[in-house]
Design a protein around this motif. Structure first.
Motif, PDB file in Angstrom:
ATOM      1  N   GLY A 140      -6.855   1.259  -1.140  1.00  0.00           N
ATOM      2  CA  GLY A 140      -5.436   1.436  -0.906  1.00  0.00           C
ATOM      3  C   GLY A 140      -4.864   2.671  -1.573  1.00  0.00           C
ATOM      4  O   GLY A 140      -5.368   3.777  -1.425  1.00  0.00           O
ATOM      5  N   ALA A 141      -3.798   2.456  -2.338  1.00  0.00           N
ATOM      6  CA  ALA A 141      -3.100   3.569  -2.974  1.00  0.00           C
ATOM      7  C   ALA A 141      -3.922   4.217  -4.075  1.00  0.00           C
ATOM      8  O   ALA A 141      -3.665   5.345  -4.470  1.00  0.00           O
ATOM      9  CB  ALA A 141      -1.761   3.091  -3.535  1.00  0.00           C
ATOM     10  N   PRO A 165      -5.036  -4.283   6.295  1.00  0.00           N
ATOM     11  CA  PRO A 165      -3.827  -4.211   7.117  1.00  0.00           C
ATOM     12  C   PRO A 165      -4.150  -3.955   8.576  1.00  0.00           C
ATOM     13  O   PRO A 165      -5.059  -3.169   8.889  1.00  0.00           O
ATOM     14  CB  PRO A 165      -3.052  -3.030   6.509  1.00  0.00           C
ATOM     15  CG  PRO A 165      -3.600  -2.879   5.126  1.00  0.00           C
ATOM     16  CD  PRO A 165      -5.042  -3.278   5.229  1.00  0.00           C
ATOM     17  N   PRO A 166      -3.431  -4.621   9.489  1.00  0.00           N
ATOM     18  CA  PRO A 166      -3.665  -4.371  10.917  1.00  0.00           C
ATOM     19  C   PRO A 166      -3.261  -2.956  11.288  1.00  0.00           C
ATOM     20  O   PRO A 166      -2.373  -2.359  10.664  1.00  0.00           O
ATOM     21  CB  PRO A 166      -2.772  -5.410  11.605  1.00  0.00           C
ATOM     22  CG  PRO A 166      -1.725  -5.743  10.587  1.00  0.00           C
ATOM     23  CD  PRO A 166      -2.375  -5.614   9.248  1.00  0.00           C
ATOM     24  N   LYS A 167      -3.905  -2.406  12.307  1.00  0.00           N
ATOM     25  CA  LYS A 167      -3.583  -1.052  12.759  1.00  0.00           C
ATOM     26  C   LYS A 167      -2.182  -1.050  13.357  1.00  0.00           C
ATOM     27  O   LYS A 167      -1.878  -1.833  14.266  1.00  0.00           O
ATOM     28  CB  LYS A 167      -4.604  -0.617  13.818  1.00  0.00           C
ATOM     29  CG  LYS A 167      -4.641   0.870  14.074  1.00  0.00           C
ATOM     30  CD  LYS A 167      -5.812   1.208  14.989  1.00  0.00           C
ATOM     31  CE  LYS A 167      -5.959   2.723  15.175  1.00  0.00           C
ATOM     32  NZ  LYS A 167      -4.791   3.320  15.806  1.00  0.00           N
ATOM     33  N   PRO A 168      -1.272  -0.183  12.860  1.00  0.00           N
ATOM     34  CA  PRO A 168       0.110  -0.211  13.338  1.00  0.00           C
ATOM     35  C   PRO A 168       0.249   0.044  14.825  1.00  0.00           C
ATOM     36  O   PRO A 168       1.006  -0.628  15.509  1.00  0.00           O
ATOM     37  CB  PRO A 168       0.781   0.913  12.519  1.00  0.00           C
ATOM     38  CG  PRO A 168      -0.116   1.107  11.328  1.00  0.00           C
ATOM     39  CD  PRO A 168      -1.497   0.803  11.814  1.00  0.00           C
ATOM     40  N   ALA A 182      -5.236   3.391  10.867  1.00  0.00           N
ATOM     41  CA  ALA A 182      -5.131   2.152  10.091  1.00  0.00           C
ATOM     42  C   ALA A 182      -5.011   2.478   8.607  1.00  0.00           C
ATOM     43  O   ALA A 182      -5.568   3.455   8.113  1.00  0.00           O
ATOM     44  CB  ALA A 182      -6.358   1.289  10.331  1.00  0.00           C
ATOM     45  N   LEU A 183      -4.249   1.668   7.900  1.00  0.00           N
ATOM     46  CA  LEU A 183      -4.130   1.821   6.457  1.00  0.00           C
ATOM     47  C   LEU A 183      -5.439   1.384   5.803  1.00  0.00           C
ATOM     48  O   LEU A 183      -6.134   0.503   6.309  1.00  0.00           O
ATOM     49  CB  LEU A 183      -2.970   0.978   5.928  1.00  0.00           C
ATOM     50  CG  LEU A 183      -1.574   1.422   6.361  1.00  0.00           C
ATOM     51  CD1 LEU A 183      -0.546   0.373   5.960  1.00  0.00           C
ATOM     52  CD2 LEU A 183      -1.220   2.766   5.752  1.00  0.00           C
ATOM     53  N   PRO A 184      -5.782   1.981   4.675  1.00  0.00           N
ATOM     54  CA  PRO A 184      -7.036   1.601   4.015  1.00  0.00           C
ATOM     55  C   PRO A 184      -6.953   0.196   3.442  1.00  0.00           C
ATOM     56  O   PRO A 184      -5.874  -0.275   3.074  1.00  0.00           O
ATOM     57  CB  PRO A 184      -7.174   2.641   2.898  1.00  0.00           C
ATOM     58  CG  PRO A 184      -5.775   3.103   2.635  1.00  0.00           C
ATOM     59  CD  PRO A 184      -5.078   3.057   3.960  1.00  0.00           C
ATOM     60  N   LEU A 203       0.812  -1.209   0.000  1.00  0.00           N
ATOM     61  CA  LEU A 203       0.000   0.000   0.000  1.00  0.00           C
ATOM     62  C   LEU A 203       0.844   1.257   0.000  1.00  0.00           C
ATOM     63  O   LEU A 203       0.381   2.313  -0.413  1.00  0.00           O
ATOM     64  CB  LEU A 203      -0.930  -0.006   1.223  1.00  0.00           C
ATOM     65  CG  LEU A 203      -1.954  -1.132   1.251  1.00  0.00           C
ATOM     66  CD1 LEU A 203      -2.746  -1.059   2.535  1.00  0.00           C
ATOM     67  CD2 LEU A 203      -2.895  -1.038   0.071  1.00  0.00           C
ATOM     68  N   GLY A 204       2.087   1.163   0.443  1.00  0.00           N
ATOM     69  CA  GLY A 204       2.925   2.349   0.467  1.00  0.00           C
ATOM     70  C   GLY A 204       3.688   2.571  -0.816  1.00  0.00           C
ATOM     71  O   GLY A 204       4.403   3.554  -0.944  1.00  0.00           O
TER      72      GLY A 204
END
Length: 235
Positions: free
Chosen positions: A137-138, A201-204, A210-212, A8-9
């Motif tokens: 995501g992106a 994705p799990p919450k960091p 949290a990532l989408p 995603l990044g």
């Protein structure tokens, strides 16, 4: 080969590369350590019509067919989405030595938001062997997670009724730590695959949002023999 998490990044170009989903397809095909929640398809489903559906045929995506050249795929894209050739981005994977023709589509699946479609041309043949479609995501950081999950469920229900082989079909199968789910995996009589995966994705951490989520759909000509560059044995 491990199941690859959608990066995603990374850039959209990286997300479109063949390795991400050809790796996912191989991991799903081998079914290493399937989670207990995985569901194999029943002989019949509540949504199935009384008469059996015609056997599925995975031939590509819309007008683009496996085995087409880059020029032929470009013509198919312009026909399907009414866009000009200048709006198709062409990028190369330096590792796998494949070429991707990439286009953004605003409303491919109702409710899922904009999508990126990558048509992947093989290393040895320079012909279409895989199509990857990405939502969330992106592509759209502001995606509505509930809408994306709803789109995943709708696509799964659609594929279940399309006459894929019962043998090896997977529905809602968590992979690894459960942040990846194979929503649908099915093959036709020639082994060509449709693969739908959802990544949440799990919450960091408590202080980091949290990532989408991200939803990916792939149509794959040869899941176990992708046309990518490989170093021969004995190097």
């Amino acid at each position: 080969m491990p199941f690859h998490r959608p990066a995603l990044g990374l850039s959209l170009a990286a997300l479109a590369l063949a390795g991400a989903l050809s790796g996912a397809a191989q991991a799903a095909t081998t079914d290493r350590n399937p989670a207990p929640a995985a569901q194999t398809a029943p002989a019949t489903t509540p949504n199935a019509a009384p008469d059996a559906a015609p056997a599925a045929k995975v031939t590509g995506f819309r007008s683009a067919r496996f085995g087409m050249t880059g020029d032929e795929v470009t013509k198919a894209i312009t026909k399907d989405f009414k866009i000009e050739g200048k709006d198709i981005r062409r990028e190369t994977n330096a590792t796998e030595r494949t070429t991707s023709l990439i286009v953004k589509v605003d409303d491919l699946q109702t409710g899922a938001g904009p999508a990126v479609v990558a048509y992947i041309l093989g290393h040895s043949t320079q012909k279409l062997f895989q199509v990857n479609i990405l939502w969330g995501g992106a592509v759209n950081p502001k995606v509505d997670p509930n809408a994306l999950v709803g789109a995943a469920n709708a696509l799964r229900n659609y594929f279940v009724g399309q006459g894929y082989r019962q043998e090896g079909m997977l529905l809602n199968a968590p992979v690894g730590d459960g942040s990846q789910v194979v929503v649908f995996r099915g093959t036709d009589g020639q082994g060509r695959m449709s693969l739908l995966t959802l990544a949440v994705p799990p919450k960091p951490s408590d202080d980091t949002p949290a990532l989408p989520p991200s939803l990916q759909l792939s149509y794959i000509e040869k899941p176990n023999e992708p046309d990518v560059f490989k170093i021969e044995k004995g190097f």
